[in-house]
Design a protein around this motif. Structure first.
Motif, PDB file in Angstrom:
ATOM      1  N   PHE A 106      99.678  36.292  -8.857  1.00 34.90           N
ATOM      2  CA  PHE A 106     100.536  37.237  -9.354  1.00 34.90           C
ATOM      3  C   PHE A 106     101.024  36.985 -10.766  1.00 34.90           C
ATOM      4  N   LYS A 107     101.035  35.761 -11.259  1.00 32.53           N
ATOM      5  CA  LYS A 107     101.725  35.401 -12.474  1.00 32.53           C
ATOM      6  C   LYS A 107     101.088  36.189 -13.664  1.00 32.53           C
ATOM      7  N   GLY A 248     109.384  31.411  -3.693  1.00 33.95           N
ATOM      8  CA  GLY A 248     109.829  29.609  -4.124  1.00 33.95           C
ATOM      9  C   GLY A 248     111.059  29.701  -5.240  1.00 33.95           C
ATOM     10  N   GLY A 251     111.424  35.007  -7.791  1.00 35.82           N
ATOM     11  CA  GLY A 251     111.412  36.002  -9.001  1.00 35.82           C
ATOM     12  C   GLY A 251     110.741  37.169  -8.338  1.00 35.82           C
ATOM     13  N   ALA A 300     103.316  25.815  -4.458  1.00 33.49           N
ATOM     14  CA  ALA A 300     103.764  26.315  -5.390  1.00 33.49           C
ATOM     15  C   ALA A 300     105.212  27.056  -5.054  1.00 33.49           C
ATOM     16  N   THR A 376      99.856  36.477  -2.923  1.00 36.45           N
ATOM     17  CA  THR A 376     100.160  35.952  -4.413  1.00 36.45           C
ATOM     18  C   THR A 376      99.249  35.351  -5.039  1.00 36.45           C
ATOM     19  N   PHE A 382      93.124  27.738  -3.611  1.00 35.03           N
ATOM     20  CA  PHE A 382      93.774  26.639  -2.737  1.00 35.03           C
ATOM     21  C   PHE A 382      92.469  26.267  -2.060  1.00 35.03           C
TER      22      PHE A 382
END
Ligand code: PLP
Length: 429
Positions: A106-107, A248, A251, A300, A376, A382
């Motif tokens: 998602f970043k 986490g 945001g 994360a 996400t 992973f």
């Protein structure tokens, strides 16, 4: 757009300043002075637009006349070049897949919009972005700024301590992306970055800037995909929508709550964490008591002092919402594994972060409600963990497979600031 520093409301900045500065005095976060609202009919009209056009209108409501509408549309178009599809998982649960960008997480939404916004507001200034990464942020930042004019990116990472695939994803790009493998750990990389920012002469000479994850431009960009999710739902699913967010640094949840403040009709948000459960415990007891961060399968989200939390408190204060109404849950590694297996049995391949959000959602969803959890990251990011949980091989998506056999372009350096300084000063435009 005006923003104030949450630690000192007298410090007020424009969008351009907030994007370039990242943080305010005393490490205070910037928060919008005006929380724009859409009426129900404005929301209806927005939902009919395509993702990029709609997102530009949402962002314009915050940014105002600092970036004109045509420019904003172009920046958003450059940033959001991939979809955010909602996929059905069960009859009453779906997932918003946020991992179809170049670095499969998602970043990419926030990182790419921040890159576009920075180029726009910095005009012709030459900027060097220096950042440290333990893997994922480096990739998102590198891809977001790749080939952008007047910007170069230097990324430090701990040699041998990120996964080989993560390394291939951002250390094979070249052009304006410089990567340095530091013979030490992530903390050392971060400390080298800090030393560089403390060096005023260096800062001025190379136009040093950070690609900080708490930059307001990232958050604003993330609001847009909540609208995109809603646009894809049926009228029935929209009636009682619950969204579960794997959290986490919080945001993503901040962005979701901002979407709600704008008028997007979301019945309830769920803050889902792993064993690093400072927020769920705080919501239960009223006591903010971070524990030592523990390592989990959803690495994360291994954060015990989430740095966006003050923004969430500010949203609740400004909107006069009751903080205890924020639904929440913490999920252990064993439960995470079961959730990944349960999703797989339902025909949906997931990974630990999304699976945590799914687990809390399916535990808390009530009759008549429709639940969405945020996906996400791509499961292949992973790969080792997911393969061990499911006992099967996960195919690599194209973005990773294409880079698997490319040559690494990284420089190698000991943990020595003098050498890093020389390297930075010797870079040519
Ligand atoms: C895959 C993944 N899921 C969830 C999160 C948590 O998002 P946030 O830090 O915005 O709460 C992260 C954060 O880095 C992440 O990389």
């Amino acid at each position: 757009m005006k923003l104030y520093n949450l630690k000192d409301h007298t410090e007020q900045v424009s969008f351009a300043q907030a994007v370039q500065q990242g943080l305010g005095k005393n490490q205070g976060l910037f928060f919008p002075q005006l929380l724009p609202k859409f009426t129900a009919s404005e929301i209806d009209s927005l939902l009919k637009l395509d993702f990029v056009t709609r997102s530009a209108k949402i962002l314009s409501a915050f940014i105002g006349n600092e970036i004109n509408d045509d420019d904003l549309l172009r920046l958003v178009g450059n940033a959001f070049q991939f979809p955010a599809p909602v996929k059905a998982v069960t009859d009453d649960i779906g997932t918003l897949e946020l991992y179809h960008g170049p670095t499969l997480a998602f970043k990419d939404f926030g990182g790419r919009f921040m890159a576009q916004a920075l180029v726009q507001v910095a005009a012709d200034k030459q900027i060097t972005i220096l950042t440290a990464t333990s893997g994922d942020t480096g990739a998102a930042v590198a891809h977001a700024f790749y080939h952008l004019p007047n910007i170069r990116v230097v990324i430090l990472y701990p040699e041998g301590k990120i996964s080989p695939l993560q390394e291939k994803l951002f250390c094979t790009l070249g052009d304006n992306i410089h990567t340095i493998a530091i013979k030490s750990d992530f903390d050392a990389c971060q400390s080298l970055v800090k030393q560089a920012f403390d060096d005023e002469e260096l800062k001025t000479k190379i136009g040093l800037n950070s690609a900080n994850s708490i930059n307001i431009s990232r958050l604003l960009a993330q609001i847009c995909y909540y609208f995109e999710a809603y646009a894809q739902l049926t009228p029935k699913q929209r009636e009682q929508l619950v969204i579960s967010v794997p959290s986490g640094n919080f945001g993503d949840l901040t962005a979701g709550l901002l979407a709600k403040t704008m008028g997007l009709p979301i019945k309830r948000f769920i803050a889902a964490t792993n064993a690093n459960d400072t927020v769920p415990r705080y919501l239960d007891t009223g006591k903010w008591q971070p524990h030592q961060t523990v390592a989990t399968l959803s690495n994360a989200m291994d954060v015990s002092q989430p740095n966006n939390w003050p923004r969430i408190e500010e949203i609740y204060r400004r909107e006069s919402w009751v903080l205890s109404s924020l639904a929440h849950g913490a999920v252990s590694d064993d439960e995470t594994k079961v959730a990944v297996q349960e999703l797989d049995a339902q025909g949906y391949l997931s990974e630990p972060h999304g699976a945590i959000a799914y687990r809390v959602l399916r535990d808390q969803l009530q009759d008549g409600e429709y639940g969405l959890f945020l996906g996400t990251a791509h499961p292949a990011k992973f790969k080792e963990v997911v393969e061990a949980i499911l006992h099967k091989t996960i195919p690599l998506p194209e973005a990773l497979a294409a880079r698997e056999n490319m040559t690494l372009l990284s420089h190698h350096m000991p943990n020595d600031f003098a050498q890093l300084r020389d390297f930075l000063l010797a870079l040519h435009w």
